[in-house]
Design an enzyme around this catalytic site. Structure first.
Site, PDB file in Angstrom:
ATOM      1  N   GLY B  89     -33.553  35.201  67.086  1.00  0.00           N
ATOM      2  CA  GLY B  89     -32.770  36.100  66.175  1.00  0.00           C
ATOM      3  C   GLY B  89     -32.268  37.548  66.470  1.00  0.00           C
ATOM      4  O   GLY B  89     -32.517  37.829  67.817  1.00  0.00           O
ATOM      5  N   SER B 121     -38.709  35.010  71.758  1.00  0.00           N
ATOM      6  CA  SER B 121     -37.734  36.509  71.345  1.00  0.00           C
ATOM      7  C   SER B 121     -38.015  36.926  70.179  1.00  0.00           C
ATOM      8  O   SER B 121     -39.035  37.714  70.355  1.00  0.00           O
ATOM      9  CB  SER B 121     -36.364  35.664  71.901  1.00  0.00           C
ATOM     10  OG  SER B 121     -35.529  36.405  71.759  1.00  0.00           O
ATOM     11  N   ALA B 122     -36.938  37.480  69.374  1.00  0.00           N
ATOM     12  CA  ALA B 122     -37.641  38.251  68.189  1.00  0.00           C
ATOM     13  C   ALA B 122     -38.798  37.746  67.942  1.00  0.00           C
ATOM     14  O   ALA B 122     -39.543  39.182  67.355  1.00  0.00           O
ATOM     15  CB  ALA B 122     -36.123  38.164  66.960  1.00  0.00           C
ATOM     16  N   HIS B 158     -36.324  38.116  77.211  1.00  0.00           N
ATOM     17  CA  HIS B 158     -34.736  37.507  78.268  1.00  0.00           C
ATOM     18  C   HIS B 158     -34.351  39.120  79.432  1.00  0.00           C
ATOM     19  O   HIS B 158     -33.456  39.091  78.855  1.00  0.00           O
ATOM     20  CB  HIS B 158     -33.898  37.325  77.461  1.00  0.00           C
ATOM     21  CG  HIS B 158     -33.657  36.492  75.753  1.00  0.00           C
ATOM     22  ND1 HIS B 158     -33.942  35.609  75.845  1.00  0.00           N
ATOM     23  CD2 HIS B 158     -34.302  37.090  74.605  1.00  0.00           C
ATOM     24  CE1 HIS B 158     -33.914  34.763  75.120  1.00  0.00           C
ATOM     25  NE2 HIS B 158     -33.848  35.528  73.970  1.00  0.00           N
ATOM     26  N   GLU B 193     -37.010  34.541  80.926  1.00  0.00           N
ATOM     27  CA  GLU B 193     -36.085  33.032  80.264  1.00  0.00           C
ATOM     28  C   GLU B 193     -37.649  31.595  81.158  1.00  0.00           C
ATOM     29  O   GLU B 193     -37.489  31.274  81.842  1.00  0.00           O
ATOM     30  CB  GLU B 193     -35.293  33.039  80.041  1.00  0.00           C
ATOM     31  CG  GLU B 193     -34.526  33.499  79.255  1.00  0.00           C
ATOM     32  CD  GLU B 193     -32.782  33.368  79.127  1.00  0.00           C
ATOM     33  OE1 GLU B 193     -32.743  32.835  79.803  1.00  0.00           O
ATOM     34  OE2 GLU B 193     -32.378  33.399  77.933  1.00  0.00           O
TER      35      GLU B 193
END
Lengths: 234, 234
Positions: B89, B121-122, B158, B193
């Site tokens: 997020g 991700s985050a 990413h 990714e």
């Protein structure tokens, strides 16, 4: 006020600032010397190198261009400037420098006094109330994300439409701006490359040939056509 | 340590977490309950909604998944967790929450103690020394950009290669990371990714079928192949 607040300094297939030349003749017509703020340091180039680049990009105007870093007193340099150009690069770095040198409010007053102002990219992001809709990496921590607020809305520079063919799962620009609006109320103007906000007195209009995309909290985003008056926004 | 630190939760054409299922069976094989940290709130969804999404994504494991926000004492929840999953997020929002609740150091200790950890991700960005190579928008101001530092390098999640056909003039990911290195020394790993860092004890290897891109200050970026040992980096 008298500003050109541009998404980008350079459009594809064209030289630095070239697409803005007719507008810049008009913006800077009555002044002799432009103060350049090189703090955003694109690709980490030095203040001297960046000021030289700005000087070359503005050479067609036949004005003197001086870097703020050449001054002994940055605040006095801003206060006494005839006109100001803040170049693009990293917005976190630019905002950190402006806060560390206590220049944010001085710059706001200078722009509000009507001195000609040109911003490109990071230099445009600082015209909204906050830098919170920048695309840049947080390579340094500024004291605050607050910026000049000479515009009543935030800018998202280099606005990019979602690519329908992309297989990439990183957030689109629109998703990021919507996340901003879950926690903040400031209207955001997505300025595509080749677009700018032209401010003359209290009038704010969309410059360039492209539509811009407006994001308000809790509303669907919408497009506005060239010459749109941002004064209609509220 | 025992971690999967992944670039993304989801790859194109596949469901949430689906591509990681074989790895997650292994990571979580000895535990019964997973603590989910939903603070990054992708697209601004609520903590409850996000925890439900994680629960569905991990349903194939037949483990209990609880959100940290359901706990009265967040630090105790982390300290007592059998295993932790931090979802993706907005990294600024995640890091602000972790600092505001004094969880960063507790989380570091928990991961270093060997409890299974999944980040996407985050949730992976917080595994490096700082969050300063995030791609996210600064929608909130965290107290600090410091993160857990369980990895000795920063992650760029990413990771995207420059598009040779693009006419867009915004900075490429590589340009942004180079700007970071003008002012910071931390090595950056660009994770595409579908890639992840698998940490087992002190060993750190590149998972997935893709190469990763390594950025060191003052050196040309270079590619490393699947299964590369990040222990070689210094």
């Amino acid at each position: 006020m008298n500003c050109i607040i541009a998404s980008t300094s350079t459009i594809h297939g064209s030289d630095y600032l070239a697409y803005l030349q007719p507008e810049l003749h008009e913006l800077f017509k009555d002044i002799h010397k432009i103060l350049f703020i090189p703090f955003a340091r694109p690709s980490g180039i030095t203040h001297d190198e960046y000021t030289q680049k700005a000087r070359e990009g503005l050479a067609f105007l036949n004005k003197k261009v001086v870097g703020i870093h050449e001054s002994d007193n940055y605040r006095e340099a801003v206060k006494n400037a005839e006109a100001i150009f803040t170049g693009g690069g990293n917005t976190f770095l630019l905002v950190k420098q402006l806060h560390d040198h206590h220049l944010m409010d001085t710059l706001r007053q200078k722009i509000e006094s009507g001195s000609p102002y040109l911003g490109t990219s990071a230099g445009s992001n600082i015209c909204g109330p906050t830098m919170q809709t920048t695309n840049d990496m947080p390579i340094v921590m500024p004291k605050s994300f607050q910026t000049t607020g000479v515009l009543p809305f935030n800018i998202n520079a280099h606005y990019l439409d979602p690519d329908a063919n992309s297989t990439h799962k990183g957030e689109t620009r629109e998703t990021r701006i919507k996340e901003f609006h879950k926690l903040n109320d400031t209207i955001v103007v997505g300025l595509r490359e080749g677009s700018w906000v032209r401010v003359v007195g209290k009038k704010m209009n969309l410059g360039g040939k492209l539509a811009a995309r407006i994001f308000k909290p809790n509303e669907a985003a919408f497009e506005v056509a060239p010459n749109y008056s941002f004064n209609e926004l509220s």
